[in-house]
Design a protein around this motif. Sequence first.
Motif, PDB file in Angstrom:
ATOM      1  N   ARG A 140      20.539   7.541   6.254  1.00 35.43           N
ATOM      2  CA  ARG A 140      20.099   6.305   6.908  1.00 35.43           C
ATOM      3  C   ARG A 140      21.250   5.375   7.303  1.00 35.43           C
TER       4      ARG A 140
ATOM      5  N   CYS B  39      16.130  -2.183  -6.112  1.00 34.98           N
ATOM      6  CA  CYS B  39      15.633  -2.275  -4.726  1.00 34.98           C
ATOM      7  C   CYS B  39      14.969  -3.622  -4.479  1.00 34.98           C
TER       8      CYS B  39
ATOM      9  N   ASN C 203       6.475   3.701  -4.642  1.00 36.73           N
ATOM     10  CA  ASN C 203       6.928   3.776  -3.248  1.00 36.73           C
ATOM     11  C   ASN C 203       8.442   3.971  -3.175  1.00 36.73           C
ATOM     12  N   GLY C 204       9.056   4.292  -4.318  1.00 39.82           N
ATOM     13  CA  GLY C 204      10.498   4.553  -4.316  1.00 39.82           C
ATOM     14  C   GLY C 204      11.359   3.311  -4.421  1.00 39.82           C
ATOM     15  N   GLY C 205      10.814   2.239  -4.987  1.00 38.70           N
ATOM     16  CA  GLY C 205      11.601   1.006  -5.136  1.00 38.70           C
ATOM     17  C   GLY C 205      11.697   0.576  -6.591  1.00 38.70           C
TER      18      GLY C 205
ATOM     19  N   ASN D  44       0.837  -1.207   0.000  1.00 31.98           N
ATOM     20  CA  ASN D  44       0.000   0.000   0.000  1.00 31.98           C
ATOM     21  C   ASN D  44       0.869   1.253   0.000  1.00 31.98           C
ATOM     22  N   TYR D  45       0.218   2.391  -0.216  1.00 31.90           N
ATOM     23  CA  TYR D  45       0.927   3.680  -0.261  1.00 31.90           C
ATOM     24  C   TYR D  45       0.553   4.511   0.954  1.00 31.90           C
ATOM     25  N   ALA D  46       1.467   4.551   1.924  1.00 33.67           N
ATOM     26  CA  ALA D  46       1.145   5.245   3.175  1.00 33.67           C
ATOM     27  C   ALA D  46       2.037   6.446   3.447  1.00 33.67           C
ATOM     28  N   GLY D  47       2.967   6.720   2.547  1.00 35.56           N
ATOM     29  CA  GLY D  47       3.817   7.903   2.750  1.00 35.56           C
ATOM     30  C   GLY D  47       4.683   7.799   3.995  1.00 35.56           C
ATOM     31  N   LEU D  48       5.278   6.655   4.210  1.00 33.43           N
ATOM     32  CA  LEU D  48       5.991   6.404   5.468  1.00 33.43           C
ATOM     33  C   LEU D  48       7.459   6.809   5.444  1.00 33.43           C
ATOM     34  N   SER D  49       8.014   7.104   4.257  1.00 34.05           N
ATOM     35  CA  SER D  49       9.467   7.248   4.163  1.00 34.05           C
ATOM     36  C   SER D  49       9.913   8.674   3.889  1.00 34.05           C
TER      37      SER D  49
ATOM     38  N   ARG E 245      10.165  -0.065   8.802  1.00 33.52           N
ATOM     39  CA  ARG E 245      11.194  -0.980   8.322  1.00 33.52           C
ATOM     40  C   ARG E 245      11.971  -1.590   9.493  1.00 33.52           C
TER      41      ARG E 245
ATOM     42  N   PHE F 239      17.972   8.627  -1.069  1.00 30.62           N
ATOM     43  CA  PHE F 239      17.983   8.113   0.309  1.00 30.62           C
ATOM     44  C   PHE F 239      18.825   6.850   0.477  1.00 30.62           C
ATOM     45  N   HIS F 240      19.190   6.203  -0.609  1.00 24.34           N
ATOM     46  CA  HIS F 240      20.124   5.064  -0.571  1.00 24.34           C
ATOM     47  C   HIS F 240      21.134   5.252  -1.697  1.00 24.34           C
TER      48      HIS F 240
ATOM     49  N   SER G 184       6.933  -3.365   2.991  1.00 23.80           N
ATOM     50  CA  SER G 184       8.267  -2.868   2.612  1.00 23.80           C
ATOM     51  C   SER G 184       9.362  -3.929   2.547  1.00 23.80           C
TER      52      SER G 184
HETATM   53  N1  LIG Z   1      15.175   0.450  -1.538  1.00 26.16           N
HETATM   54  C1  LIG Z   1      13.895   1.060  -1.745  1.00 26.16           C
HETATM   55  C2  LIG Z   1      13.168   1.198  -0.463  1.00 26.16           C
HETATM   56  C3  LIG Z   1      11.879   1.941  -0.579  1.00 26.16           C
HETATM   57  C4  LIG Z   1      11.181   2.050   0.735  1.00 26.16           C
HETATM   58  N2  LIG Z   1       9.865   2.668   0.560  1.00 26.16           N
HETATM   59  C5  LIG Z   1       8.953   2.604   1.537  1.00 26.16           C
HETATM   60  O1  LIG Z   1       9.140   2.028   2.569  1.00 26.16           O
HETATM   61  C6  LIG Z   1       7.627   3.322   1.265  1.00 26.16           C
HETATM   62  C7  LIG Z   1       6.502   2.811   2.117  1.00 26.16           C
HETATM   63  C8  LIG Z   1       5.308   3.713   2.111  1.00 26.16           C
HETATM   64  O2  LIG Z   1       5.446   4.928   2.071  1.00 26.16           O
HETATM   65  O3  LIG Z   1       4.164   3.183   2.187  1.00 26.16           O
HETATM   66  C9  LIG Z   1      12.006   2.857   1.724  1.00 26.16           C
HETATM   67  O4  LIG Z   1      11.930   4.089   1.723  1.00 26.16           O
HETATM   68  O5  LIG Z   1      12.771   2.238   2.488  1.00 26.16           O
END
Ligand SMILES: NCCC[C@H](NC(=O)CCC(=O)O)C(=O)O
Length: 444
Positions: free
Chosen positions: A214, A368, A362-364, A17-22, A138, A249-250, A104
């Motif tokens: 990170r 990734c 989700n940035g992967g 899902n898309y929760a904007g967690l990162s 994570r 971010f990585h 994730s």
């Molecule tokens: N290597 C790619 C990792 C992407 C991962 N995205 C996330 O967790 C997004 C989850 C969200 O927003 O729902 C992160 O940022 O660690």
Amino acid sequence: MKHFEANFDGLVGPTHNYAGLSFGNVASLSNAALVSNPKAAAKQGLQKAKALADMGMVQGMLAPQERPDLYTLRRIGFSGSDANVLKQAAKEAPMLLNACCSASSMWTANAATVSPSADTRDGKLHFTPANLVDKLHRSIEPLTTGRILTATFSDPHYFHHHSHLPEHNSFGDEGAANHTRLCNEYGHAGVELFVYGQEATNPNAPKPQKYPARQTLEASMAVARLHQLEEENCVFIQQNPDVIDQGVFHNDVIAVGNQNVLFYHEQAFLNTQHKIDEIKRKLDTELYFIEVPTAKVAINDAVKSYLFNTQIITLPSGEMAIIAPTDCQENPAVFAYLNELLTLNTPIKQVLYFDVKQSMQNGGGPACLRLRVAMNEMEVAAVNQHTLMNDALFARLNLWVDKHYRDRLTTQDLADPQLIIESRTALDELTQIMKLGSVYQFQR
Ligand SMILES: NCCC[C@H](NC(=O)CCC(=O)O)C(=O)O
């Protein structure tokens, strides 16, 4: 003896899902609250993995994690029946519920750091699960990651599994996303590049101002010690803090390596020339440093298209190919660069595009989604064979996804207790398909 670099892709879990967690990951934040399609996400990942297997690559799958994570929700005080735990969390702390429901673990580049046996003093292949402490959603992965890795690489004669590093910011560790190995042949000792975002114990060292770094140098060095690497085989490189502040971010969002090729953006690192000299000193082989200038690809385009979150693979023919997301085709500057790259007289001879948009949002990207494990043929034979991709596993996993996954999921749906039942039923069946044993808490 033959040597391979295997890719172990993360199977996308049923709660994608898309929760904007990162925070610091531009795609995660900008796509927050989008409706996801877990079924399509899992199938996109399977397609990519199968395509690589069909090219003659050794390709494995790593099982996803159990979500919703009711154990963490109970640990932070939500109680009663499973349904009540979800209901209470949704009402009082929706962001914490979201964190406990993320799929994730699909991004297995962050599952662990892996050092092949050719590099290690005890001649075993070493794994250290990443603690992922920077992000709550994570940070709840590493224990189960360790169990899944042990069930996949189970023979202690060949595989050495470590615990994740101490759960503190000083040891922030994001695994293989910040680690690249350069070598001549996969089976020869190589140079392991550890890229970190900041030095935790040196307040005067450079670090990003806006977004978190990170990975710490302290974590990278701890992993190198645990993996019994020689100093002569390691290079520690600081990521440019300015690009972290622009959404990198990585390290695998700005650089990728394979064998004797390092493909990276001009702005990726600090002290780039000095570090390249160190690599050349430590690795005596013909090396290709492909530096992409800002004038051709701006950081913003690299972050949007994931030009560097591509996989560079060595095909059985010996030629290299780039596995890129279709987003690279859609970005004119990046597409032009990739076409030019094929004319540059490097080992990279083709670019293959894959639609992994569910993950990209989700940035992967493609890189990734995979954990690289360089192995010799005896080590490949010692892997749990039920995790290796082939026609039968591909068909079986597609049927399994069709049977158990939803094609639509919003963050509101995460409070639905039926999702617990669906997810556990699916994972229970998966552990039988992949012969993993009881890796999940609900099975123990
Ligand atoms: N290597 C790619 C990792 C992407 C991962 N995205 C996330 O967790 C997004 C989850 C969200 O927003 O729902 C992160 O940022 O660690």
